[in-house]
Each structure stands twice: as structure tokens, then as C-alpha cells.
Design a protein around this motif. Structure first.
Motif, PDB file in Angstrom:
ATOM      1  N   ARG A 170      -3.707  -8.417   4.375  1.00 32.25           N
ATOM      2  CA  ARG A 170      -3.652  -9.407   3.306  1.00 32.25           C
ATOM      3  C   ARG A 170      -4.696  -9.053   2.247  1.00 32.25           C
ATOM      4  NH1 ARG A 170      -6.061 -11.828   7.752  1.00 32.25           N
ATOM      5  NH2 ARG A 170      -8.204 -12.617   7.432  1.00 32.25           N
ATOM      6  N   GLY A 171      -4.478  -9.582   1.052  1.00 34.87           N
ATOM      7  CA  GLY A 171      -5.411  -9.344  -0.038  1.00 34.87           C
ATOM      8  C   GLY A 171      -5.538  -7.874  -0.359  1.00 34.87           C
ATOM      9  N   PRO A 172      -6.759  -7.393  -0.560  1.00 27.51           N
ATOM     10  CA  PRO A 172      -6.960  -5.980  -0.898  1.00 27.51           C
ATOM     11  C   PRO A 172      -6.515  -5.037   0.209  1.00 27.51           C
ATOM     12  CG  PRO A 172      -9.054  -7.056  -0.396  1.00 27.51           C
ATOM     13  CD  PRO A 172      -8.037  -8.140  -0.499  1.00 27.51           C
ATOM     14  N   VAL A 173      -6.515  -5.502   1.447  1.00 23.34           N
ATOM     15  CA  VAL A 173      -6.083  -4.644   2.558  1.00 23.34           C
ATOM     16  C   VAL A 173      -4.605  -4.301   2.412  1.00 23.34           C
ATOM     17  CG1 VAL A 173      -5.858  -4.468   5.070  1.00 23.34           C
ATOM     18  CG2 VAL A 173      -7.851  -5.610   4.065  1.00 23.34           C
ATOM     19  N   LEU A 174      -3.809  -5.251   1.957  1.00 25.30           N
ATOM     20  CA  LEU A 174      -2.387  -4.986   1.745  1.00 25.30           C
ATOM     21  C   LEU A 174      -2.192  -3.939   0.654  1.00 25.30           C
ATOM     22  CD1 LEU A 174       0.570  -5.587   2.303  1.00 25.30           C
ATOM     23  CD2 LEU A 174       0.427  -7.510   0.686  1.00 25.30           C
ATOM     24  N   LEU A 175      -2.949  -4.061  -0.442  1.00 24.24           N
ATOM     25  CA  LEU A 175      -2.857  -3.079  -1.518  1.00 24.24           C
ATOM     26  C   LEU A 175      -3.304  -1.694  -1.038  1.00 24.24           C
ATOM     27  CD1 LEU A 175      -4.186  -5.092  -4.587  1.00 24.24           C
ATOM     28  CD2 LEU A 175      -1.834  -4.409  -4.124  1.00 24.24           C
ATOM     29  N   ILE A 176      -4.367  -1.655  -0.239  1.00 22.48           N
ATOM     30  CA  ILE A 176      -4.846  -0.382   0.302  1.00 22.48           C
ATOM     31  C   ILE A 176      -3.770   0.229   1.194  1.00 22.48           C
ATOM     32  CG2 ILE A 176      -6.541   0.668   1.851  1.00 22.48           C
ATOM     33  CD1 ILE A 176      -8.549  -1.463   0.843  1.00 22.48           C
ATOM     34  N   GLY A 177      -3.122  -0.606   2.009  1.00 23.42           N
ATOM     35  CA  GLY A 177      -2.064  -0.113   2.879  1.00 23.42           C
ATOM     36  C   GLY A 177      -0.892   0.459   2.097  1.00 23.42           C
ATOM     37  N   ILE A 178      -0.507  -0.221   1.021  1.00 25.00           N
ATOM     38  CA  ILE A 178       0.600   0.276   0.191  1.00 25.00           C
ATOM     39  C   ILE A 178       0.238   1.611  -0.446  1.00 25.00           C
ATOM     40  CG2 ILE A 178       1.934  -0.182  -1.909  1.00 25.00           C
ATOM     41  CD1 ILE A 178       1.766  -3.178  -1.188  1.00 25.00           C
ATOM     42  N   ALA A 179      -0.998   1.718  -0.928  1.00 29.33           N
ATOM     43  CA  ALA A 179      -1.441   2.985  -1.527  1.00 29.33           C
ATOM     44  C   ALA A 179      -1.425   4.106  -0.489  1.00 29.33           C
ATOM     45  CB  ALA A 179      -2.840   2.823  -2.118  1.00 29.33           C
ATOM     46  N   CYS A 180      -1.893   3.805   0.725  1.00 32.98           N
ATOM     47  CA  CYS A 180      -1.863   4.818   1.789  1.00 32.98           C
ATOM     48  C   CYS A 180      -0.426   5.200   2.128  1.00 32.98           C
ATOM     49  CB  CYS A 180      -2.572   4.294   3.031  1.00 32.98           C
ATOM     50  SG  CYS A 180      -4.364   4.258   2.910  1.00 32.98           S
ATOM     51  N   LEU A 181       0.461   4.216   2.162  1.00 41.46           N
ATOM     52  CA  LEU A 181       1.873   4.504   2.441  1.00 41.46           C
ATOM     53  C   LEU A 181       2.434   5.502   1.430  1.00 41.46           C
ATOM     54  CD1 LEU A 181       4.632   2.006   3.447  1.00 41.46           C
ATOM     55  CD2 LEU A 181       5.026   3.522   1.514  1.00 41.46           C
ATOM     56  N   ILE A 182       2.122   5.296   0.154  1.00 41.49           N
ATOM     57  CA  ILE A 182       2.638   6.194  -0.886  1.00 41.49           C
ATOM     58  C   ILE A 182       2.084   7.604  -0.724  1.00 41.49           C
ATOM     59  CG2 ILE A 182       2.605   6.661  -3.375  1.00 41.49           C
ATOM     60  CD1 ILE A 182       2.650   3.593  -3.787  1.00 41.49           C
ATOM     61  N   VAL A 183       0.784   7.713  -0.416  1.00 41.19           N
ATOM     62  CA  VAL A 183       0.185   9.040  -0.256  1.00 41.19           C
ATOM     63  C   VAL A 183       0.740   9.731   0.988  1.00 41.19           C
ATOM     64  CG1 VAL A 183      -1.960  10.314   0.073  1.00 41.19           C
ATOM     65  CG2 VAL A 183      -1.907   8.364  -1.485  1.00 41.19           C
ATOM     66  N   PHE A 184       0.867   8.974   2.096  1.00 39.57           N
ATOM     67  CA  PHE A 184       1.450   9.556   3.303  1.00 39.57           C
ATOM     68  C   PHE A 184       2.909   9.953   3.071  1.00 39.57           C
ATOM     69  CE2 PHE A 184      -1.870   7.273   5.979  1.00 39.57           C
ATOM     70  CZ  PHE A 184      -2.521   8.457   6.328  1.00 39.57           C
ATOM     71  N   LEU A 185       3.634   9.142   2.309  1.00 42.55           N
ATOM     72  CA  LEU A 185       5.017   9.478   1.963  1.00 42.55           C
ATOM     73  C   LEU A 185       5.057  10.786   1.181  1.00 42.55           C
ATOM     74  CD1 LEU A 185       7.726   7.059   0.661  1.00 42.55           C
ATOM     75  CD2 LEU A 185       7.353   9.229  -0.502  1.00 42.55           C
ATOM     76  N   THR A 186       4.112  10.947   0.265  1.00 41.01           N
ATOM     77  CA  THR A 186       4.042  12.185  -0.517  1.00 41.01           C
ATOM     78  C   THR A 186       3.785  13.385   0.391  1.00 41.01           C
ATOM     79  OG1 THR A 186       3.182  10.954  -2.418  1.00 41.01           O
ATOM     80  CG2 THR A 186       2.875  13.341  -2.430  1.00 41.01           C
ATOM     81  N   GLU A 187       2.839  13.232   1.333  1.00 45.23           N
ATOM     82  CA  GLU A 187       2.560  14.319   2.267  1.00 45.23           C
ATOM     83  C   GLU A 187       3.801  14.660   3.086  1.00 45.23           C
ATOM     84  OE1 GLU A 187      -0.928  13.784   4.672  1.00 45.23           O
ATOM     85  OE2 GLU A 187      -2.027  12.775   3.057  1.00 45.23           O
ATOM     86  N   GLY A 188       4.510  13.623   3.556  1.00 42.55           N
ATOM     87  CA  GLY A 188       5.729  13.867   4.319  1.00 42.55           C
ATOM     88  C   GLY A 188       6.800  14.550   3.494  1.00 42.55           C
ATOM     89  N   ALA A 189       6.888  14.176   2.221  1.00 42.69           N
ATOM     90  CA  ALA A 189       7.878  14.802   1.344  1.00 42.69           C
ATOM     91  C   ALA A 189       7.576  16.281   1.128  1.00 42.69           C
ATOM     92  CB  ALA A 189       7.917  14.076  -0.001  1.00 42.69           C
ATOM     93  N   MET A 190       6.289  16.620   0.986  1.00 39.96           N
ATOM     94  CA  MET A 190       5.920  18.024   0.823  1.00 39.96           C
ATOM     95  C   MET A 190       6.287  18.833   2.063  1.00 39.96           C
ATOM     96  SD  MET A 190       4.788  18.190  -2.223  1.00 39.96           S
ATOM     97  CE  MET A 190       5.893  16.805  -2.594  1.00 39.96           C
ATOM     98  N   LEU A 191       6.091  18.231   3.240  1.00 39.15           N
ATOM     99  CA  LEU A 191       6.386  18.938   4.490  1.00 39.15           C
ATOM    100  C   LEU A 191       7.881  19.058   4.732  1.00 39.15           C
ATOM    101  CD1 LEU A 191       5.542  20.186   7.203  1.00 39.15           C
ATOM    102  CD2 LEU A 191       5.370  17.859   8.121  1.00 39.15           C
ATOM    103  N   ASP A 192       8.609  17.955   4.558  1.00 33.52           N
ATOM    104  CA  ASP A 192      10.019  17.940   4.946  1.00 33.52           C
ATOM    105  C   ASP A 192      10.969  18.361   3.829  1.00 33.52           C
ATOM    106  OD1 ASP A 192       9.524  16.990   7.576  1.00 33.52           O
ATOM    107  OD2 ASP A 192       9.255  14.968   6.801  1.00 33.52           O
ATOM    108  N   TRP A 193      10.577  18.140   2.572  1.00 34.51           N
ATOM    109  CA  TRP A 193      11.484  18.406   1.462  1.00 34.51           C
ATOM    110  C   TRP A 193      10.983  19.469   0.493  1.00 34.51           C
ATOM    111  CZ3 TRP A 193      16.334  16.689   1.352  1.00 34.51           C
ATOM    112  CH2 TRP A 193      16.666  15.575   2.150  1.00 34.51           C
ATOM    113  N   GLY A 194       9.709  19.865   0.605  1.00 32.02           N
ATOM    114  CA  GLY A 194       9.147  20.806  -0.365  1.00 32.02           C
ATOM    115  C   GLY A 194       9.881  22.129  -0.415  1.00 32.02           C
ATOM    116  N   ALA A 195      10.175  22.705   0.757  1.00 31.28           N
ATOM    117  CA  ALA A 195      10.855  24.002   0.795  1.00 31.28           C
ATOM    118  C   ALA A 195      12.258  23.895   0.207  1.00 31.28           C
ATOM    119  CB  ALA A 195      10.913  24.521   2.230  1.00 31.28           C
ATOM    120  N   LEU A 196      12.990  22.837   0.589  1.00 28.69           N
ATOM    121  CA  LEU A 196      14.344  22.657   0.069  1.00 28.69           C
ATOM    122  C   LEU A 196      14.308  22.408  -1.437  1.00 28.69           C
ATOM    123  CD1 LEU A 196      17.330  22.441   0.802  1.00 28.69           C
ATOM    124  CD2 LEU A 196      16.992  19.978   1.155  1.00 28.69           C
TER     125      LEU A 196
END
Length: 355
Positions: A170-196
């Protein structure tokens, strides 16, 4: 190890996919419980228990490669790793507070180095003629040896929080979690989709497409090794702002119709930009006052890890509906959002002093 187990257990691609999903689900189940476990039993005890469990479970997957055991052993391994992941970050926050200086980027740098060392070491052992069983036993033995030599130096207390279980962010923790989700999503995209992406968008040869993730991972590791010094100089808010913009520019550069190998420069920028955002956000989660630190870190890690699990699928759905280039454009826009979350969450400029 995955190809070996797939062959030994006679798994179809679909069954293997489900099994790998259970690994992630096991981790997701453990992460929300990790903060309360650390508060109840102490951080060191949870790290020792989860590390030992992982060291015992990993070889069992090679010695007993049957579908029945894999459907039991993989979720258990994921649970142990998920518990270890959160508890190590709780330990890192406590150590950083006592040192009164940024250290989180360096801790995460060794996580990145461990990935290189693990993959490279396993390949070396297999190339040297050792069996998969021997290679996994060696890895498990090294983990136990490292645990024995370092456990006594870990902080025994459980950090801030109670043992009442998971609390919704809740509060800032929720925003921090969303930001982490986006960065982790980016890392996953580089690993799984970067080559393709490099193959389809830039017509890169299949043998060369792996350089994209290599550039991303190398830049991220280097950025984290230098990150603590940079955080001390620039401050946490600037790191999030500049990192998000740098990563977004990297994605944009990778999408431009540039001759090979110039698109790799985009992957380098993505790695540099993302390198220190998560360490700084984890520090902010440990320093905020809305939620107990243990519960906040457990919640942020759980939300962020969801990006690793669902991110590649989301990219696939967007690519199916439009194009892979459009999917990467969405990542760039999301990273711009991350850039402006820093001032909103009030990321602190330095670690909080111990009480």
C-alpha cells in the motif's frame, strides 16, 4: 540441466512448460511468507534453511528425473529459492543500514555474477566430461560450503516486522512494487524475446542474436558493480529518473532501423539503465515508514517477480495482436513511468541509520 531432464523424463514441450511454471509458482508462494518467516525465526535461520533445501533439492531432480518427482521437486525448489531471495534482501537492507552507506547495488551485482558463474561453470564441467549428476552435486556442494563459511557472519535478527503473514502493498510500497514489476518485465523480455527481436526486426543471423542479451547482462553487471559509488554521488532519486530514461532510450534505439550491430547499443543502454533501479527501490522499500520493512520487501519482491512470470506472455500477446516492435514500444513507455516514480515514492538519498 533442463535439456537433460527433459530427455531423461521423456517430457513433451508442453509438459516441460508446465513444470517450469510450477518452479515460478513455488517461488511466488514463498515470497509473501518470507518476511514473516524472517521475523519469527530470524533472518540467518531462514537463509540457512532455504539454502540447504535448495542444495538438496537440485541434485534430486537429476537423480530422480521422473515426471512424478519433478512435479513435486520443482515447486519445492522454487519455494526454497523464493524464500532465500526475499530473506537475502532483508539481510542486505539490515547490513546496509549498519554501514550507513549504499551497498545494495553491489549485492545485486554479485547476483548477476553468480548467474554468469553458474551457467559458465556448469558448461565447463559438462564440457570436461563430467556427468550432469556430478555437475549438480558440485554446485550443491559449493553452495553448502559457502553457507558453512559465511552463516556465522550473517545478522541473526529478523528485521522489522511481525510474524502475522503477508500484507498487501500500500502507499509508496505499491508504487515501488509496480516499478519493480516493470523493470523485471524488461529483464524477462530481454532474455526471452531479445534474440527473436533482433532476428525479426533487424534480420540478425540466429548465431548472432544471443549477443543482444549478452550486451544487456554485461552492461547491467557493470552498472551494478559501479552502482553504490554512483548512488552516493547522484542520489537515489536521480538514479531512478536517469535509469528509467536511459533504459527507455535503449529500447527506442533498438527499435530504430539501424544496420547490424548498432542495435546492440540499445541493449547496452537498457542494461545500464535498469542496473541500479531495483537495488535503489529495494532500499526505498526497506526505508519507508508506511509498512514494516520485512512485509514491504516481501510484497515488493512478490509483485516484481510477477513481471518475470507474466511479462514474456504479455509481450507475446501484444506481438500477436500487433507486432514485436509495438510490444517493445510499450516497454519503453512503461520505463518512462518508472523514471518518474522515484520522486513520487520519495526514495531516500541514503540508508536509514539503525535505531
Amino acid at each position: 540441466m533442463v535439456p537433460f531432464v527433459k530427455h531423461q523424463a521423456l517430457l513433451s514441450d508442453g509438459t516441460l512448460g508446465v513444470l517450469l511454471l510450477t518452479l515460478g509458482l513455488g517461488a511466488m508462494l514463498a515470497m509473501p511468507l518470507s518476511g514473516s518467516a524472517a521475523a519469527r525465526f530470524g533472518c540467518r535461520a531462514v537463509i540457512v534453511a532455504s539454502s540447504t533445501s535448495a542444495a538438496l533439492l537440485l541434485p534430486s531432480l537429476v537423480f530422480l528425473p521422473t515426471p512424478a518427482w519433478l512435479f513435486v521437486g520443482l515447486p519445492l525448489l522454487g519455494f526454497a529459492v523464493g524464500m532465500l531471495d526475499v530473506t537475502m534482501n532483508i539481510q542486505a537492507v539490515m547490513v546496509q543500514r549498519r554501514s550507513i552507506r549504499p551497498m545494495m547495488s553491489g549485492f545485486h551485482a554479485f547476483f548477476s555474477i553468480g548467474g554468469f558463474a553458474g551457467a559458465g561453470g556448469a558448461s565447463f564441467l559438462l564440457q570436461a566430461g563430467l556427468s550432469h549428476a556430478t555437475a549438480t552435486l558440485t554446485a550443491a556442494g559449493l553452495l553448502l560450503l559457502l553457507l558453512v563459511t559465511t552463516a556465522r557472519h550473517m545478522l541473526a535478527e529478523g528485521g522489522e516486522g511481525d510474524s502475522q503473514g503477508f500484507a498487501l502493498p500500500r502507499g509508496p510500497v505499491l508504487l515501488i512494487g509496480i516499478a519493480c514489476l516493470i523493470v523485471f518485465l524488461t529483464e524477462g523480455a530481454m532474455l526471452d524475446w531479445g534474440a527473436l527481436f533482433l532476428n525479426l526486426v533487424h534480420s540478425a543471423a540466429p548465431a548472432s542474436t544471443g549477443f543482444g542479451y549478452a550486451a544487456f547482462a554485461s552492461a547491467m553487471t557493470l552498472g551494478r558493480l559501479l552502482g553504490d559509488r554512483i548512488v552516493r554521488i547522484l542520489g537515489a532519486r536521480v538514479i531512478i529518473l536517469a535509469g528509467g530514461i536511459c533504459a527507455a532510450l535503449g529500447v527506442t534505439l533498438a527499435m530504430l532501423p539501424l544496420p547490424w550491430p548498432l542495435p546492440l547499443a540499445g541493449f547496452l543502454l537498457i542494461g545500464l539503465g535498469c542496473a541500479n533501479i531495483v537495488p535503489v527501490l529495494f532500499t526505498a522499500a526497506g526505508n519507508q515508514s508506511v509498512m514494516p520493512a520485512n512485509q514491504a520487501l516481501a510484497a515488493v519482491t512478490t509483485v516484481g517477480y510477477a513481471g518475470v512470470l507474466v511479462g514474456p506472455a504479455v509481450i507475446g500477446f501484444i506481438a500477436q495482436a500487433s507486432s514485436l516492435r509495438t510490444a517493445f514500444a510499450c516497454i519503453a513507455l512503461a520505463l518512462i513511468m518508472v523514471a518518474f516514480i522515484g520522486p513520487v515514492v520519495g526514495a531516500k538519498e541514503q540508508s536509514r541509520k539503525p535505531a
